[in-house]
Design a protein around this motif. Structure first.
Motif, PDB file in Angstrom:
ATOM      1  N   TYR A 145       0.841  -1.200   0.000  1.00  0.00           N
ATOM      2  CA  TYR A 145       0.000   0.000   0.000  1.00  0.00           C
ATOM      3  C   TYR A 145       0.880   1.255   0.000  1.00  0.00           C
ATOM      4  O   TYR A 145       1.635   1.478  -0.933  1.00  0.00           O
ATOM      5  N   ASN A 146       0.826   2.077   1.058  1.00  0.00           N
ATOM      6  CA  ASN A 146       1.609   3.322   1.047  1.00  0.00           C
ATOM      7  C   ASN A 146       2.922   3.209   1.813  1.00  0.00           C
ATOM      8  O   ASN A 146       3.591   4.204   2.054  1.00  0.00           O
ATOM      9  N   ASN A 184       0.594   4.278  -5.354  1.00  0.00           N
ATOM     10  CA  ASN A 184       1.067   3.865  -4.037  1.00  0.00           C
ATOM     11  C   ASN A 184       2.582   3.771  -3.980  1.00  0.00           C
ATOM     12  O   ASN A 184       3.214   4.188  -3.001  1.00  0.00           O
TER      13      ASN A 184
END
Length: 218
Positions: free
Chosen positions: A34-35, A56
């Protein structure tokens, strides 16, 4: 900090769980990073995050320049080094080739490597789909809603053995302290486990993946 403060309580719970499983200063491969926030909070010796979203990966590289982030489809990613821990965060549900993903990860394992498979409980499918349609949750593109038995079968087919299975999070939002209260009560009573949102499977590679370590026959 988590990407969205509205979801901080939920993501903090996932971070605490992974921090409990994975000690700092380990080599970690994180599929579904994800991030990059949770990977960074694991304090890895070397950390590589893989995500299918270019956005991302761009955000992650900017925020955590000491870590490596790769943008690739999970079934296409082929690691070239060994890791102590491999995390699959929703990966098996999002890929179109579960067996291929696990097969590629064989090359990233040494005998002491541990896999951590994280996924959503399929009983929550309609709730999560509704939350996505209302914009209350980011869209994850889940193609496969797997039971824990399904995950164990796929792992075994790829040369891994599930060693522990557990569930977390009956109430995924804070809601004025109601979330911690409900989850605290649910942690005491295992009856609620089958309803919990988060499912974790810990696995290890089978000895058959390392024929070079086999004892010679007398």
């Amino acid at each position: 900090m988590a990407a969205n403060p509205r979801h901080r309580y939920y993501h903090e719970g996932m971070r605490r769980t992974l921090n409990f499983i994975i000690p700092p200063n380990k080599n970690v491969l994180f599929l579904g990073s994800y991030n990059g926030w949770i990977l960074a909070n694991l304090s890895p010796k070397k950390g590589i995050g893989v995500d299918e979203s270019k956005k991302n990966c761009k955000i992650s590289r900017k925020k955590y320049p000491k870590l490596t982030f790769v943008c690739a489809k999970y079934e296409d990613y082929k690691p070239t080094e060994k890791f102590d821990y491999i995390i699959l965060a929703g990966t098996l549900g999002q890929t179109r080739d579960i067996a291929g993903v696990l097969r590629n990860l064989q090359k990233a394992c040494h005998p002491s490597t541990r896999l951590v498979v994280y996924q959503h409980n399929y009983l929550w499918q309609w709730i999560l789909s509704l939350a996505e349609s209302w914009g209350l949750k980011r869209k994850e593109g889940i193609h496969n809603w797997l039971s824990l038995s399904d995950v164990s079968v796929y792992l075994e087919g790829a040369g891994f053995e599930a060693t522990r299975i557990f569930e977390r999070t009956l109430f995924p939002i804070f809601l004025f302290g109601l979330g911690p209260l409900v989850n605290g009560i649910a942690a005491v009573f295992p009856f609620f486990d089958f309803l919990k949102l988060d499912q974790y499977v810990l696995a290890r590679p089978l000895p058959e993946l390392f024929p070079q370590n086999a004892m010679p026959k007398s």
